[in-house]
Design a protein around this motif. Structure first.
Motif, PDB file in Angstrom:
ATOM      1  N   SER A   1       0.861  -1.184   0.000  1.00 41.51           N
ATOM      2  CA  SER A   1       0.000   0.000   0.000  1.00 41.51           C
ATOM      3  C   SER A   1       0.893   1.227   0.000  1.00 41.51           C
ATOM      4  O   SER A   1       1.998   1.189   0.541  1.00 41.51           O
ATOM      5  CB  SER A   1      -0.879   0.027   1.249  1.00 41.51           C
ATOM      6  N   GLN A   2       0.416   2.326  -0.572  1.00 36.38           N
ATOM      7  CA  GLN A   2       1.195   3.563  -0.511  1.00 36.38           C
ATOM      8  C   GLN A   2       1.373   3.998   0.936  1.00 36.38           C
ATOM      9  O   GLN A   2       2.409   4.541   1.298  1.00 36.38           O
ATOM     10  CB  GLN A   2       0.511   4.665  -1.315  1.00 36.38           C
ATOM     11  N   GLY A   3       0.353   3.776   1.723  1.00 40.46           N
ATOM     12  CA  GLY A   3       0.425   4.114   3.138  1.00 40.46           C
ATOM     13  C   GLY A   3      -0.606   3.337   3.926  1.00 40.46           C
ATOM     14  O   GLY A   3      -1.601   2.866   3.375  1.00 40.46           O
ATOM     15  N   ILE A   4      -0.344   3.198   5.219  1.00 39.76           N
ATOM     16  CA  ILE A   4      -1.268   2.547   6.149  1.00 39.76           C
ATOM     17  C   ILE A   4      -1.337   3.406   7.405  1.00 39.76           C
ATOM     18  O   ILE A   4      -0.305   3.812   7.946  1.00 39.76           O
ATOM     19  CB  ILE A   4      -0.789   1.128   6.542  1.00 39.76           C
ATOM     20  N   ARG A   5      -2.560   3.656   7.853  1.00 38.58           N
ATOM     21  CA  ARG A   5      -2.755   4.358   9.121  1.00 38.58           C
ATOM     22  C   ARG A   5      -3.470   3.435  10.085  1.00 38.58           C
ATOM     23  O   ARG A   5      -4.458   2.778   9.730  1.00 38.58           O
ATOM     24  CB  ARG A   5      -3.582   5.631   8.926  1.00 38.58           C
ATOM     25  N   LYS A   6      -2.955   3.388  11.298  1.00 42.98           N
ATOM     26  CA  LYS A   6      -3.618   2.658  12.379  1.00 42.98           C
ATOM     27  C   LYS A   6      -3.518   3.539  13.611  1.00 42.98           C
ATOM     28  O   LYS A   6      -2.416   3.823  14.088  1.00 42.98           O
ATOM     29  CB  LYS A   6      -2.976   1.294  12.632  1.00 42.98           C
ATOM     30  N   GLY A   7      -4.682   4.006  14.077  1.00 43.92           N
ATOM     31  CA  GLY A   7      -4.677   4.981  15.167  1.00 43.92           C
ATOM     32  C   GLY A   7      -3.952   6.228  14.697  1.00 43.92           C
ATOM     33  O   GLY A   7      -4.135   6.681  13.565  1.00 43.92           O
ATOM     34  N   PRO A   8      -3.075   6.754  15.520  1.00 39.72           N
ATOM     35  CA  PRO A   8      -2.361   7.973  15.126  1.00 39.72           C
ATOM     36  C   PRO A   8      -1.103   7.715  14.285  1.00 39.72           C
ATOM     37  O   PRO A   8      -0.441   8.649  13.864  1.00 39.72           O
ATOM     38  CB  PRO A   8      -1.983   8.592  16.474  1.00 39.72           C
ATOM     39  N   VAL A   9      -0.794   6.452  14.046  1.00 37.91           N
ATOM     40  CA  VAL A   9       0.444   6.102  13.343  1.00 37.91           C
ATOM     41  C   VAL A   9       0.180   5.939  11.844  1.00 37.91           C
ATOM     42  O   VAL A   9      -0.723   5.217  11.431  1.00 37.91           O
ATOM     43  CB  VAL A   9       1.060   4.807  13.913  1.00 37.91           C
ATOM     44  N   LEU A  10       1.001   6.616  11.051  1.00 42.15           N
ATOM     45  CA  LEU A  10       0.907   6.552   9.595  1.00 42.15           C
ATOM     46  C   LEU A  10       2.262   6.141   9.043  1.00 42.15           C
ATOM     47  O   LEU A  10       3.262   6.822   9.284  1.00 42.15           O
ATOM     48  CB  LEU A  10       0.506   7.918   9.028  1.00 42.15           C
ATOM     49  N   GLN A  11       2.296   5.027   8.333  1.00 41.05           N
ATOM     50  CA  GLN A  11       3.518   4.570   7.682  1.00 41.05           C
ATOM     51  C   GLN A  11       3.360   4.727   6.180  1.00 41.05           C
ATOM     52  O   GLN A  11       2.397   4.225   5.602  1.00 41.05           O
ATOM     53  CB  GLN A  11       3.807   3.096   8.015  1.00 41.05           C
ATOM     54  N   ILE A  12       4.301   5.441   5.570  1.00 42.69           N
ATOM     55  CA  ILE A  12       4.314   5.625   4.123  1.00 42.69           C
ATOM     56  C   ILE A  12       5.337   4.655   3.550  1.00 42.69           C
ATOM     57  O   ILE A  12       6.496   4.632   3.980  1.00 42.69           O
ATOM     58  CB  ILE A  12       4.712   7.073   3.737  1.00 42.69           C
ATOM     59  N   SER A  13       4.917   3.849   2.585  1.00 39.16           N
ATOM     60  CA  SER A  13       5.846   2.925   1.927  1.00 39.16           C
ATOM     61  C   SER A  13       6.946   3.692   1.226  1.00 39.16           C
ATOM     62  O   SER A  13       6.768   4.857   0.852  1.00 39.16           O
ATOM     63  CB  SER A  13       5.105   2.073   0.888  1.00 39.16           C
ATOM     64  N   GLY A  14       8.064   3.016   1.003  1.00 41.40           N
ATOM     65  CA  GLY A  14       9.171   3.614   0.288  1.00 41.40           C
ATOM     66  C   GLY A  14       8.717   4.161  -1.050  1.00 41.40           C
ATOM     67  O   GLY A  14       8.090   3.459  -1.841  1.00 41.40           O
ATOM     68  N   GLN A  15       9.003   5.428  -1.275  1.00 39.76           N
ATOM     69  CA  GLN A  15       8.637   6.089  -2.525  1.00 39.76           C
ATOM     70  C   GLN A  15       9.870   6.208  -3.406  1.00 39.76           C
ATOM     71  O   GLN A  15      10.981   6.429  -2.916  1.00 39.76           O
ATOM     72  CB  GLN A  15       8.047   7.476  -2.248  1.00 39.76           C
ATOM     73  N   LEU A  16       9.650   6.077  -4.690  1.00 35.21           N
ATOM     74  CA  LEU A  16      10.710   6.138  -5.688  1.00 35.21           C
ATOM     75  C   LEU A  16      10.497   7.368  -6.570  1.00 35.21           C
ATOM     76  O   LEU A  16       9.418   7.974  -6.545  1.00 35.21           O
ATOM     77  CB  LEU A  16      10.703   4.853  -6.519  1.00 35.21           C
ATOM     78  N   PRO A  17      11.490   7.749  -7.379  1.00 34.50           N
ATOM     79  CA  PRO A  17      11.392   8.995  -8.151  1.00 34.50           C
ATOM     80  C   PRO A  17      10.587   8.885  -9.444  1.00 34.50           C
ATOM     81  O   PRO A  17      11.014   9.327 -10.505  1.00 34.50           O
ATOM     82  CB  PRO A  17      12.864   9.325  -8.432  1.00 34.50           C
ATOM     83  N   PHE A  18       9.411   8.283  -9.345  1.00 34.62           N
ATOM     84  CA  PHE A  18       8.547   8.148 -10.518  1.00 34.62           C
ATOM     85  C   PHE A  18       7.547   9.295 -10.574  1.00 34.62           C
ATOM     86  O   PHE A  18       6.999   9.700  -9.548  1.00 34.62           O
ATOM     87  CB  PHE A  18       7.779   6.824 -10.485  1.00 34.62           C
ATOM     88  N   ASP A  19       7.289   9.778 -11.780  1.00 32.11           N
ATOM     89  CA  ASP A  19       6.225  10.749 -12.005  1.00 32.11           C
ATOM     90  C   ASP A  19       4.914   9.967 -11.932  1.00 32.11           C
ATOM     91  O   ASP A  19       4.725   9.002 -12.671  1.00 32.11           O
ATOM     92  CB  ASP A  19       6.397  11.373 -13.389  1.00 32.11           C
TER      93      ASP A  19
ATOM     94  N   VAL B   1       6.242  11.299  -1.358  1.00 35.64           N
ATOM     95  CA  VAL B   1       5.982  11.098   0.080  1.00 35.64           C
ATOM     96  C   VAL B   1       4.943  12.106   0.550  1.00 35.64           C
ATOM     97  O   VAL B   1       3.968  11.749   1.230  1.00 35.64           O
ATOM     98  CB  VAL B   1       7.286  11.226   0.903  1.00 35.64           C
ATOM     99  N   THR B   2       5.114  13.368   0.177  1.00 39.39           N
ATOM    100  CA  THR B   2       4.198  14.423   0.600  1.00 39.39           C
ATOM    101  C   THR B   2       2.787  14.186   0.062  1.00 39.39           C
ATOM    102  O   THR B   2       1.799  14.448   0.763  1.00 39.39           O
ATOM    103  CB  THR B   2       4.740  15.798   0.155  1.00 39.39           C
ATOM    104  N   ALA B   3       2.678  13.676  -1.150  1.00 36.68           N
ATOM    105  CA  ALA B   3       1.351  13.395  -1.723  1.00 36.68           C
ATOM    106  C   ALA B   3       0.618  12.321  -0.922  1.00 36.68           C
ATOM    107  O   ALA B   3      -0.591  12.435  -0.689  1.00 36.68           O
ATOM    108  CB  ALA B   3       1.498  12.963  -3.182  1.00 36.68           C
ATOM    109  N   VAL B   4       1.332  11.292  -0.501  1.00 30.71           N
ATOM    110  CA  VAL B   4       0.683  10.241   0.303  1.00 30.71           C
ATOM    111  C   VAL B   4       0.327  10.792   1.682  1.00 30.71           C
ATOM    112  O   VAL B   4      -0.761  10.523   2.202  1.00 30.71           O
ATOM    113  CB  VAL B   4       1.563   8.978   0.396  1.00 30.71           C
ATOM    114  N   LEU B   5       1.217  11.571   2.261  1.00 36.74           N
ATOM    115  CA  LEU B   5       0.894  12.216   3.539  1.00 36.74           C
ATOM    116  C   LEU B   5      -0.378  13.043   3.411  1.00 36.74           C
ATOM    117  O   LEU B   5      -1.279  12.956   4.254  1.00 36.74           O
ATOM    118  CB  LEU B   5       2.049  13.119   3.998  1.00 36.74           C
ATOM    119  N   LYS B   6      -0.454  13.859   2.360  1.00 38.14           N
ATOM    120  CA  LYS B   6      -1.626  14.726   2.151  1.00 38.14           C
ATOM    121  C   LYS B   6      -2.897  13.896   2.008  1.00 38.14           C
ATOM    122  O   LYS B   6      -3.949  14.266   2.532  1.00 38.14           O
ATOM    123  CB  LYS B   6      -1.411  15.592   0.919  1.00 38.14           C
TER     124      LYS B   6
END
Length: 127
Positions: free
Chosen positions: A19-37, A59-64
């Motif tokens: 997954s691009q990211g997973i949130r559980k409770g207050p914890v958010l893990q973003i998977s390793g992002q690569l330099p792809f458009d 990374v910022t896009a998944v956070l957002k």
């Protein structure tokens, strides 16, 4: 606590079982992002600075997409292919992340040809 998958079209979707990211409770893990458009799937840049900038955009896009931002990040893990790239990566990283910097680990590893950097993130959000 519910486990929530985070996904966005503003970051690349990789052909891998993750997954691009997973949130559980207050914890958010973003998977390793690569330099792809995310729009084209092409690698952005040939230098570690260009690629670091794109990776951090992803990374910022998944956070957002999770309702978060870089100020919620407590840890970034940087994976570089060449120790000689550290200074150049640090410059691009500092410009993109800004102070106060989150904690960080940098390791060296082999990535597919043409890829110089990968970054994942751990964020803690308000519930």
């Amino acid at each position: 606590m519910t486990r929530t998958v985070i996904a966005t079209e503003n970051a690349p979707a990789l052909p891998a079982p993750l997954s691009q990211g997973i949130r559980k409770g207050p914890v958010l893990q973003i998977s390793g992002q690569l330099p792809f458009d995310p729009a084209t799937g092409d690698v952005v840049g040939t230098t570690v600075a260009e690629q670091t900038t794109q990776v951090l955009r992803n990374v910022t896009a998944v956070l957002k997409a999770a309702g978060a931002g870089l100020d919620d990040v407590v840890m970034l893990r940087v994976y570089l292919t060449d120790p000689a790239h550290l200074a150049e990566m640090n410059e691009a990283y500092a410009a993109a992340v800004g102070e106060p910097f989150p904690a960080r680990t940098t390791v060296y590893m082999q990535l597919p040809p043409g890829l110089l950097v990968e970054i994942d993130a751990l964020a803690v959000l308000d519930e």
